[in-house]
Design an enzyme around this catalytic site. Structure first.
Site, PDB file in Angstrom:
ATOM      1  N   ASP A   1      -0.860   5.162   8.775  1.00  0.00           N
ATOM      2  CA  ASP A   1      -0.746   5.314  10.186  1.00  0.00           C
ATOM      3  C   ASP A   1       0.365   5.730  10.806  1.00  0.00           C
ATOM      4  O   ASP A   1       0.793   4.830  11.704  1.00  0.00           O
ATOM      5  CB  ASP A   1      -1.343   3.881  10.723  1.00  0.00           C
ATOM      6  CG  ASP A   1      -2.860   3.711  10.103  1.00  0.00           C
ATOM      7  OD1 ASP A   1      -3.328   4.283   9.413  1.00  0.00           O
ATOM      8  OD2 ASP A   1      -3.438   2.691  10.517  1.00  0.00           O
TER       9      ASP A   1
ATOM     10  N   HIS B   1      -7.447   4.092  20.669  1.00  0.00           N
ATOM     11  CA  HIS B   1      -6.325   5.004  19.899  1.00  0.00           C
ATOM     12  C   HIS B   1      -6.791   5.772  18.671  1.00  0.00           C
ATOM     13  O   HIS B   1      -7.661   5.563  18.329  1.00  0.00           O
ATOM     14  CB  HIS B   1      -5.343   3.769  19.459  1.00  0.00           C
ATOM     15  CG  HIS B   1      -6.168   2.817  18.389  1.00  0.00           C
ATOM     16  ND1 HIS B   1      -6.689   1.973  18.729  1.00  0.00           N
ATOM     17  CD2 HIS B   1      -5.916   2.862  17.210  1.00  0.00           C
ATOM     18  CE1 HIS B   1      -7.394   1.270  17.618  1.00  0.00           C
ATOM     19  NE2 HIS B   1      -7.054   1.962  16.647  1.00  0.00           N
TER      20      HIS B   1
ATOM     21  N   ASP C   1      -5.766   6.387  10.658  1.00  0.00           N
ATOM     22  CA  ASP C   1      -6.706   5.693  11.517  1.00  0.00           C
ATOM     23  C   ASP C   1      -7.449   6.745  12.257  1.00  0.00           C
ATOM     24  O   ASP C   1      -6.734   7.799  12.674  1.00  0.00           O
ATOM     25  CB  ASP C   1      -5.895   4.921  12.491  1.00  0.00           C
ATOM     26  CG  ASP C   1      -6.480   3.564  12.879  1.00  0.00           C
ATOM     27  OD1 ASP C   1      -7.322   2.946  12.080  1.00  0.00           O
ATOM     28  OD2 ASP C   1      -6.500   2.811  14.041  1.00  0.00           O
TER      29      ASP C   1
ATOM     30  N   LYS D   1      -9.678   6.569   7.651  1.00  0.00           N
ATOM     31  CA  LYS D   1     -10.441   5.179   7.603  1.00  0.00           C
ATOM     32  C   LYS D   1     -10.692   4.724   9.077  1.00  0.00           C
ATOM     33  O   LYS D   1      -9.957   5.297  10.171  1.00  0.00           O
ATOM     34  CB  LYS D   1      -9.221   4.091   7.239  1.00  0.00           C
ATOM     35  CG  LYS D   1      -7.930   3.907   7.918  1.00  0.00           C
ATOM     36  CD  LYS D   1      -7.151   2.981   7.219  1.00  0.00           C
ATOM     37  CE  LYS D   1      -5.630   2.931   8.109  1.00  0.00           C
ATOM     38  NZ  LYS D   1      -6.004   2.326   9.333  1.00  0.00           N
TER      39      LYS D   1
ATOM     40  N   HIS E   1     -10.762   7.179  14.230  1.00  0.00           N
ATOM     41  CA  HIS E   1     -12.030   6.406  14.998  1.00  0.00           C
ATOM     42  C   HIS E   1     -12.742   7.570  15.891  1.00  0.00           C
ATOM     43  O   HIS E   1     -12.260   8.328  16.276  1.00  0.00           O
ATOM     44  CB  HIS E   1     -11.448   5.394  16.105  1.00  0.00           C
ATOM     45  CG  HIS E   1     -10.609   4.389  15.392  1.00  0.00           C
ATOM     46  ND1 HIS E   1     -11.239   3.675  14.319  1.00  0.00           N
ATOM     47  CD2 HIS E   1      -9.577   3.754  15.590  1.00  0.00           C
ATOM     48  CE1 HIS E   1     -10.327   2.755  14.009  1.00  0.00           C
ATOM     49  NE2 HIS E   1      -9.328   2.737  14.780  1.00  0.00           N
TER      50      HIS E   1
ATOM     51  N   HIS F   1     -15.619   3.547  19.538  1.00  0.00           N
ATOM     52  CA  HIS F   1     -15.466   3.007  18.292  1.00  0.00           C
ATOM     53  C   HIS F   1     -15.449   1.479  18.653  1.00  0.00           C
ATOM     54  O   HIS F   1     -15.057   1.044  19.930  1.00  0.00           O
ATOM     55  CB  HIS F   1     -14.063   2.978  17.699  1.00  0.00           C
ATOM     56  CG  HIS F   1     -14.059   2.566  16.349  1.00  0.00           C
ATOM     57  ND1 HIS F   1     -13.309   1.216  15.928  1.00  0.00           N
ATOM     58  CD2 HIS F   1     -14.659   2.825  15.060  1.00  0.00           C
ATOM     59  CE1 HIS F   1     -13.547   0.856  14.607  1.00  0.00           C
ATOM     60  NE2 HIS F   1     -14.116   1.730  14.062  1.00  0.00           N
TER      61      HIS F   1
ATOM     62  N   CYS G   1      -2.394  -2.973   9.578  1.00  0.00           N
ATOM     63  CA  CYS G   1      -2.730  -2.088   8.621  1.00  0.00           C
ATOM     64  C   CYS G   1      -2.033  -1.932   7.291  1.00  0.00           C
ATOM     65  O   CYS G   1      -2.397  -2.035   6.007  1.00  0.00           O
ATOM     66  CB  CYS G   1      -2.891  -0.690   9.230  1.00  0.00           C
ATOM     67  SG  CYS G   1      -4.244  -0.534  10.261  1.00  0.00           S
TER      68      CYS G   1
HETATM   69  C1  VGL Z   1      -3.875  -0.618  13.293  1.00  0.00           C
HETATM   70  C2  VGL Z   1      -4.701  -1.962  15.206  1.00  0.00           C
HETATM   71  C3  VGL Z   1      -5.726  -0.921  15.263  1.00  0.00           C
HETATM   72  C4  VGL Z   1      -2.666  -0.489  12.518  1.00  0.00           C
HETATM   73  C5  VGL Z   1      -4.893   0.254  13.438  1.00  0.00           C
HETATM   74  O1  VGL Z   1      -2.417   0.802  12.223  1.00  0.00           O
HETATM   75  O2  VGL Z   1      -1.940  -1.371  12.175  1.00  0.00           O
HETATM   76  N1  VGL Z   1      -3.722  -1.573  14.105  1.00  0.00           N
HETATM   77  N2  VGL Z   1      -5.821   0.208  14.472  1.00  0.00           N
HETATM   78 ZN    ZN Z   2      -7.567   1.542  14.792  1.00  0.00          ZN
END
Ligand code: VGL
Ligand code: ZN
Length: 203
Positions: free
Chosen positions: A8, A81, A46, A106, A48, A52, A151
């Site tokens: 991410d 996000h 990430d 993901k 979405h 979501h 993550c």
């Molecule tokens: C993440 C919160 C929501 C991360 C991703 O990358 O840690 N945290 N989505």
């Molecule tokens: Zn996320």
């Protein structure tokens, strides 16, 4: 064979992004320096859809940081996000992408979150990362990215559970630290799964 898994490293997790991780951008040059030392570099993103269920805005009267139950899992609600194909979802512009041979998307299922790059939060659906690594004869995985307390942590733990030797590159990760001590807690939890913490200088 060893793989570097980038977790991410997307604009929304960088300072100024919608779910900014403090100093998230500091890891970018470190990652660029490290990439050449690996047989394989994989980026998890990430990714979405709009609406979501991990977004507070998808639940009436809820705000970021609130906690709900989603499909039997405890779900922290986040600001919107990494919505697919937005600027916030793009990998940081300064990351040298030529070594990245595989992208794992993901969090694409609107109803369930996926912190781990291996498994969705319900632990049922896989992203295909496990098979991809095994097909490429990878035994050691090195993890860098955001965020240490979400993550990165779940990717490291699931990697260990899937039988890989897991290393977390200390200087190449940063955490959200929603609550004081979250990063320390995450490190302690990962230690229980035999995850090793190494420095970028140890390569
Ligand atoms: C993440 C919160 C929501 C991360 C991703 O990358 O840690 N945290 N989505
Ligand atoms: Zn996320």
């Amino acid at each position: 064979m060893k793989a570097l898994i980038l977790v991410d490293i997307q604009n929304d997790f960088m300072p100024g992004g919608n779910l900014a991780v403090p100093e998230g951008d500091k890891i970018v040059p470190i990652i660029n320096e490290l990439m050449d030392k690996f047989d394989l570099v994989i980026a998890a993103m990430d990714w979405h859809p709009r609406g979501h269920k991990s977004f507070a805005s998808s639940h009436y009267g809820k705000k970021p940081g609130d906690v709900i139950e989603l499909n039997g899992c405890r779900q922290i609600l986040w600001p919107e996000h990494c919505i697919q194909n937005t600027i916030g979802s793009q990998i940081h512009n300064d990351i040298v992408t030529k070594k990245i041979t595989k992208i794992i998307y993901k969090g694409t299922n609107i109803n369930i979150d996926s912190y781990s790059a291996f498994l969705e939060n319900d632990k049922k659906h896989t992203t295909g990362l496990d098979i991809y690594l095994k097909n490429n004869r990878i035994r050691d995985i090195y993890i860098a990215g955001l965020a240490t307390d979400y993550c990165v942590k779940y990717t490291a733990i699931d990697g260990s559970e899937a039988g890989f030797n897991v290393f977390l590159i200390k200087e190449a990760c940063r955490g959200v630290e929603l609550n004081n001590g979250d990063i320390t807690k995450a490190v302690n939890e990962m230690s229980k799964y035999d995850i090793k913490f190494i420095s970028k200088n140890e390569f």
